[in-house]
Design an enzyme around this catalytic site. Structure first.
Site, PDB file in Angstrom:
ATOM      1  N   ARG A  47      16.158 -56.599 -79.457  1.00 26.39           N
ATOM      2  CA  ARG A  47      15.183 -57.274 -79.865  1.00 26.39           C
ATOM      3  C   ARG A  47      15.375 -57.919 -81.481  1.00 26.39           C
ATOM      4  NH1 ARG A  47      15.715 -55.049 -84.324  1.00 26.39           N
ATOM      5  NH2 ARG A  47      13.933 -55.959 -84.896  1.00 26.39           N
ATOM      6  N   GLY A  48      14.485 -58.475 -81.824  1.00 27.86           N
ATOM      7  CA  GLY A  48      14.892 -59.370 -82.986  1.00 27.86           C
ATOM      8  C   GLY A  48      15.087 -60.929 -82.452  1.00 27.86           C
ATOM      9  N   ASP A 237       9.414 -64.586 -86.244  1.00 26.91           N
ATOM     10  CA  ASP A 237       9.862 -64.786 -84.744  1.00 26.91           C
ATOM     11  C   ASP A 237       9.682 -66.560 -84.518  1.00 26.91           C
ATOM     12  OD1 ASP A 237       9.293 -61.920 -84.857  1.00 26.91           O
ATOM     13  OD2 ASP A 237      10.366 -62.552 -82.873  1.00 26.91           O
ATOM     14  N   ASN A 247       5.298 -63.197 -87.362  1.00 29.20           N
ATOM     15  CA  ASN A 247       6.137 -61.929 -87.379  1.00 29.20           C
ATOM     16  C   ASN A 247       5.604 -61.002 -86.804  1.00 29.20           C
ATOM     17  OD1 ASN A 247       8.844 -61.140 -88.174  1.00 29.20           O
ATOM     18  ND2 ASN A 247       7.840 -60.301 -89.608  1.00 29.20           N
TER      19      ASN A 247
HETATM   20  O1  MRU Z   1       9.352 -56.836 -81.311  1.00 29.16           O
HETATM   21  P1  MRU Z   1      10.866 -57.237 -82.146  1.00 29.16           P
HETATM   22  O2  MRU Z   1      11.239 -55.974 -82.528  1.00 29.16           O
HETATM   23  O3  MRU Z   1      11.505 -58.238 -81.599  1.00 29.16           O
HETATM   24  O4  MRU Z   1      10.055 -57.831 -83.467  1.00 29.16           O
HETATM   25  C1  MRU Z   1      11.105 -58.339 -84.390  1.00 29.16           C
HETATM   26  C2  MRU Z   1      10.607 -58.886 -85.403  1.00 29.16           C
HETATM   27  O5  MRU Z   1       9.519 -59.013 -85.764  1.00 29.16           O
HETATM   28  C3  MRU Z   1      11.619 -59.478 -86.615  1.00 29.16           C
HETATM   29  O6  MRU Z   1      10.909 -59.434 -87.697  1.00 29.16           O
HETATM   30  C4  MRU Z   1      11.797 -60.978 -86.270  1.00 29.16           C
HETATM   31  O7  MRU Z   1      12.290 -60.983 -85.102  1.00 29.16           O
HETATM   32  C5  MRU Z   1      13.115 -61.432 -87.061  1.00 29.16           C
HETATM   33  S1  MRU Z   1      14.532 -60.645 -86.714  1.00 29.16           S
HETATM   34  C6  MRU Z   1      15.674 -61.381 -87.723  1.00 29.16           C
END
Ligand code: MRU
Length: 352
Positions: A47-48, A237, A247
């Site tokens: 994720r991220g 995101d 985000n």
């Molecule tokens: O649901 P996730 O864990 O994928 O969400 C991640 C985030 O919201 C992060 O802040 C974003 O993807 C940036 S990661 C460098």
């Protein structure tokens, strides 16, 4: 000890650190096809935004490797279309996914009938992976220039090494600023329902000996009033043409609370997180299953049948953002003109 890598490519297989069971267990799961990678993205093994994009590129490489019949008469574009579709459907908000797939499309178009395409896609995925680490170090160093004295900061979710090719975006800024002696402590919001702040960010920071204090999201206003952190620092995101930022859900709340308390708000993200085609209100927001908030694991924590709303992301309006930091520099008080100018300058720098 440093944070284990989220993504490994070994012997023509993708290995993803299973982030659902961190920090208790450090386990890598192997993937040999695009369907498996798409499921891993959907199910939060990886994720991220940047890590999702890199994994999708490896997913396309795996699909090409698995196509033992080669490009066929119709070419690779047609052969790989089902794999591409599966990956594109995995998570809708992080634009890095679509950015990485578009980079794969370019490579496929250039080698549409060549038996060497699998090798080209592997090399592309490895390059995106490698470059992301370098990009994050640059983001970190640019962001650190905004912290000119020792201070506390607040972060949300996990925008760290685990969410990227390494070093992190928001945590990259924190790492660089800590190196410079300008971080005295980090508040990490726990980030319901997946607890990325509790499980991942506090773990990453502790491994680097960066002082971290875990807090529930509901404590943010009280902490900002009491401790006056200098900045809230988050990842993204998708950053829209008008400077609005999608985000992790709860980021918008933090931006409002920060403005009320005179705490500055920074978004750290690579150029691949920008979507210059749309404004913030058009960003697709992923809705995740109700059971993620009605249950803890298999155990119900809400009445059976309760209605749930579980958006995974929110959109923070540009006027609440003090700085967006990319690998190309800082956009202060972002507006449409500044965002588009930054993207144009970044394109020029990259093309040189
Ligand atoms: O649901 P996730 O864990 O994928 O969400 C991640 C985030 O919201 C992060 O802040 C974003 O993807 C940036 S990661 C460098």
């Amino acid at each position: 000890m440093s944070t284990p890598e989220a993504i490994l490519w070994r012997d023509n297989r993708l290995h993803l650190l299973d982030q659902r069971i961190l920090p208790g267990e450090v386990t890598y799961l192997p993937y040999r096809d695009a369907a498996g990678v798409a499921a891993a993205i959907k199910d939060m093994v990886v994720r991220g935004a940047p890590a999702i994009g890199i994994s999708a590129a490896y997913g396309m490489a795996l699909a090409a490797l698995a196509a033992s019949e080669g490009p066929g008469e119709a070419g690779w574009q047609a052969t790989l279309a089902p794999a591409r579709h599966l990956l594109a459907e995995s998570r809708p908000t992080a634009v890095n996914l679509f950015w990485a797939l578009a980079r794969c499309d370019d490579t496929i178009a250039r080698h549409n009938t060549s038996t060497a395409l699998p090798r080209h896609l592997i090399e592309l995925a490895q390059r995106l992976h490698r470059e992301d680490l370098d990009i994050n170090r640059r983001i970190g160093d640019h962001g650190a220039t905004l912290l000119d004295h020792p201070q506390q900061v607040y972060t949300h979710c996990n925008a760290g090494a685990l969410a990227t090719g390494g070093y992190g975006t928001a945590l990259g800024v924190i790492r660089s600023a800590f190196r410079d002696g300008n971080i005295t402590g980090v508040f990490a919001g726990e980030t319901r329902p997946w607890l990325q702040g509790a499980r991942l960010t506090s773990w990453e920071l502790m491994q680097d000996n960066i002082p971290v204090t875990l807090a529930i999201e509901g404590a943010a206003a009280q902490l900002m009033r009491q401790h006056k952190p200098g900045w809230v620092i988050v990842g993204a995101d998708r950053i829209a043409a008008n400077g609005d930022v999608a985000n992790k859900i709860g980021t918008y709340n933090l931006a409002i609370i920060a403005r009320h308390h005179g705490v500055k708000f920074m978004v750290a993200a690579p150029i691949s997180t920008f979507d210059g085609e749309i404004d913030g209100d058009a960003i697709p927001i992923e809705q995740r299953p109700a059971t993620e908030i009605s249950h803890q694991g298999d155990r119900p924590i809400a009445p059976e049948g309760v209605n749930c709303s579980n958006p995974a992301f929110d959109v923070t309006p540009a006027e609440l953002v003090d700085a967006i930091v990319t690998e190309h520099g800082v956009i202060r008080s972002p507006t449409r003109d500044k965002v588009l100018a930054h993207l144009a300058a970044a394109r020029q720098e990259t093309d040189q």
